[in-house]
Design an enzyme around this catalytic site. Structure first.
Site, PDB file in Angstrom:
ATOM      1  N   ASP A  19      50.865 -75.209 -24.341  1.00 56.03           N
ATOM      2  CA  ASP A  19      50.713 -76.661 -24.146  1.00 56.03           C
ATOM      3  C   ASP A  19      51.952 -77.240 -23.459  1.00 56.03           C
ATOM      4  OD1 ASP A  19      48.213 -76.933 -25.247  1.00 56.03           O
ATOM      5  OD2 ASP A  19      48.903 -77.626 -27.212  1.00 56.03           O
TER       6      ASP A  19
ATOM      7  N   GLU B 245      49.071 -68.630 -17.171  1.00 59.68           N
ATOM      8  CA  GLU B 245      49.249 -69.638 -18.233  1.00 59.68           C
ATOM      9  C   GLU B 245      47.926 -70.346 -18.563  1.00 59.68           C
ATOM     10  OE1 GLU B 245      52.732 -71.412 -19.133  1.00 59.68           O
ATOM     11  OE2 GLU B 245      53.990 -70.300 -17.745  1.00 59.68           O
TER      12      GLU B 245
ATOM     13  N   TRP C 242      50.042 -58.098 -17.455  1.00 54.76           N
ATOM     14  CA  TRP C 242      50.384 -59.257 -16.607  1.00 54.76           C
ATOM     15  C   TRP C 242      51.597 -60.005 -17.160  1.00 54.76           C
ATOM     16  CZ3 TRP C 242      47.505 -57.666 -12.982  1.00 54.76           C
ATOM     17  CH2 TRP C 242      46.170 -57.323 -13.164  1.00 54.76           C
ATOM     18  N   ILE C 243      52.575 -59.286 -17.649  1.00 49.92           N
ATOM     19  CA  ILE C 243      53.703 -59.952 -18.301  1.00 49.92           C
ATOM     20  C   ILE C 243      54.846 -60.180 -17.305  1.00 49.92           C
ATOM     21  CG2 ILE C 243      55.271 -59.920 -20.275  1.00 49.92           C
ATOM     22  CD1 ILE C 243      52.134 -59.970 -20.897  1.00 49.92           C
TER      23      ILE C 243
ATOM     24  N   THR D  71      43.722 -69.806 -17.140  1.00 47.84           N
ATOM     25  CA  THR D  71      43.028 -70.105 -15.885  1.00 47.84           C
ATOM     26  C   THR D  71      42.685 -71.600 -15.846  1.00 47.84           C
ATOM     27  OG1 THR D  71      40.880 -69.724 -16.895  1.00 47.84           O
ATOM     28  CG2 THR D  71      41.936 -67.810 -15.839  1.00 47.84           C
TER      29      THR D  71
ATOM     30  N   GLY E  47      46.803 -70.164  14.387  1.00 53.39           N
ATOM     31  CA  GLY E  47      47.060 -68.715  14.297  1.00 53.39           C
ATOM     32  C   GLY E  47      48.430 -68.409  13.722  1.00 53.39           C
TER      33      GLY E  47
ATOM     34  N   ILE F 246      46.788 -76.331   9.979  1.00 56.09           N
ATOM     35  CA  ILE F 246      47.586 -77.087  10.947  1.00 56.09           C
ATOM     36  C   ILE F 246      48.388 -76.140  11.840  1.00 56.09           C
ATOM     37  CG2 ILE F 246      49.594 -78.656  11.150  1.00 56.09           C
ATOM     38  CD1 ILE F 246      48.459 -80.140   8.653  1.00 56.09           C
TER      39      ILE F 246
ATOM     40  N   GLY G 278      42.246 -61.934 -21.853  1.00 60.52           N
ATOM     41  CA  GLY G 278      43.202 -62.905 -21.319  1.00 60.52           C
ATOM     42  C   GLY G 278      42.852 -64.286 -21.831  1.00 60.52           C
ATOM     43  N   SER G 279      41.686 -64.795 -21.380  1.00 62.67           N
ATOM     44  CA  SER G 279      41.279 -66.146 -21.785  1.00 62.67           C
ATOM     45  C   SER G 279      41.008 -66.237 -23.281  1.00 62.67           C
ATOM     46  CB  SER G 279      40.024 -66.562 -21.003  1.00 62.67           C
ATOM     47  OG  SER G 279      40.330 -66.705 -19.638  1.00 62.67           O
TER      48      SER G 279
END
Ligand code: CAA
Length: 378
Positions: free
Chosen positions: A239, A362, A155-156, A364, A339, A336, A130-131
């Protein structure tokens, strides 16, 4: 410097905001629970002009810039990050065609997406990498005038559903990034199949798939750019497309803040609304600090894209900052709500599940820091 939106941008923002309130918020929880992509939302987005807006005019599209795309993105992600990922990942599939393709290719692959509701996809990651994107194992072998693709992508987003998928493959596994090629694969190509990935933590209204290529043949005319350009086309794409991830993250954070304000005004403890306690007020203030800062960062990065200026450094900062900021906002939103924040009756638990992915896909956030620091040290 001018921070005001022009009339068209205000209208676009309002259109996306209204669309989100009417078409997305009412169904977001249901499709999250069903783990199903709401196709009717894609069709409605197409009807109102919010689907694939970056397709240029010469290919029959609106030709919106990155800034405008991000304005839409912040609004849609406010309603559901999973549904936004469907639309955003389509832009991710379109971007390499715009970056690496000729005008003829723009028209051939993208004009059909302007004629009826349809998606694009981007296939870079694989089960085992991946990376380290250049280490891809999917192969492309030239046979006469056709490329023959074999391998598996993982993972597409929109995988298998998209009309066109840009697939990155290697022509020589020892050749590194210089041996990569970007190929456009149509949905119905023989040998191309997909498996839906189930039981995701969040963003469950978006389709994420494993793609399998078994001797998939595409004509040479489906190659984007030159031989060896695949990796750089992928990097230039990311990018740009990391910026809409940042914009979506700001949308999530805004939702967390607004839901928290509403709850804090309604919920009483020790005889008064919890909004009157400084412990709660400071959490809200932190959210606002993050949202305002994050929005400026994604807008600056998007503006640089539209000006044709270098933007990889800013896009990485925007993506990392905004996704982490939004994760914290969602987390504090749950705090906030106490529960009630931990169950699906209120929307904040879904925000946290959804936004976690923005820190992973896109690239990590660790990879964003690689990009940022390489820019500093080069
Ligand atoms: N623009 C243009 N060229 C670039 C570039 C860029 N941003 N980054 C690198 N290059 C060029 C370099 O200049 C170099 O070219 P030369 O050989 O001509 O000098 C070449 O590409 C190789 O560069 P590096 O040696 O820097 O490459 P690397 O192997 O070290 O990798 C990396 C760099 C930044 C770690 C990259 O691999 C990367 O971004 N990895 C993350 C991948 C990623 O983001 N995947 C996300 C998949 S999409 C997704 O999540 C899908 C979804 O469905 C939503």
């Amino acid at each position: 410097m001018d921070f005001t939106l022009n009339d068209e941008q205000r209208q676009l923002q309002q259109l996306a905001r209204d669309f989100t309130r009417k078409e997305i918020i009412p169904i977001a929880s249901e499709y999250d629970q069903k783990e199903e992509l709401p196709w009717q939302v894609v069709e409605k987005a197409f009807e109102v002009g919010l689907l694939n807006p970056s397709i240029p005019e010469h290919a029959g599209g609106l030709g919106l810039g990155m800034f405008d795309e991000c304005l839409i993105g912040e609004e849609i992600a406010y309603g559901c990050m999973g549904i936004y990922t469907v639309l955003m990942a389509s832009e991710l599939g379109i971007a390499p065609i715009l970056i690496g393709g000729t005008e003829e290719q723009h028209r051939r692959f993208l004009t059909p997406l302007t004629e009826k509701a349809g998606l694009a996809a981007f296939a870079l990651s694989e089960p085992n990498n991946g990376s380290d994107a250049a280490a891809m194992g999917t192969t492309a072998v030239l046979d006469g005038d056709e490329w023959v693709i074999n391998g598996t992508k993982m993972w597409i987003s929109n995988g298998g559903l998209a009309e066109v998928t840009v697939v990155f493959a290697t022509t020589d596994k020892q050749g590194g990034h210089k041996a990569t090629v970007a190929l456009v694969v149509p949905k119905d190509a023989p040998g191309f199949s997909y498996n839906k990935i189930k039981h995701k933590l969040g963003q469950r209204a978006s389709l994420t798939s494993e793609l399998v290529f078994e001797n998939v043949r595409v004509p040479r005319e489906n190659q984007l750019g030159g031989l060896g350009d695949g990796f750089k086309i992928a990097m230039k794409t990311l990018d740009k497309t990391r910026i809409p991830v940042a914009a979506g993250s700001v949308g999530i954070a805004r939702r967390a803040m607004e839901e928290s304000i509403k709850y804090a005004k309604d919920r009483a403890a020790f005889g008064r609304p919890i909004a009157e306690f400084q412990a709660i007020q400071f959490k809200l203030a932190e959210m606002a600090i993050g949202i305002e800062t994050g929005r400026l960062m994604y807008q600056k990065a998007a503006w640089l894209v539209d000006q044709g200026q270098p933007h990889g450094f800013e896009s990485a900062i925007a993506k990392a900052y905004c996704s982490e900021m939004a994760f914290n906002a969602a987390n504090e939103g749950i705090q906030i709500h106490g529960g009630y924040g931990y169950v699906a009756e209120y929307p904040v638990e879904k925000l946290l599940r959804d936004v976690k992915l923005n820190m992973i896909y896109e690239g990590t956030n660790e990879i964003q820091r690689v990009v940022i620091s390489r820019n500093l040290l080069k």
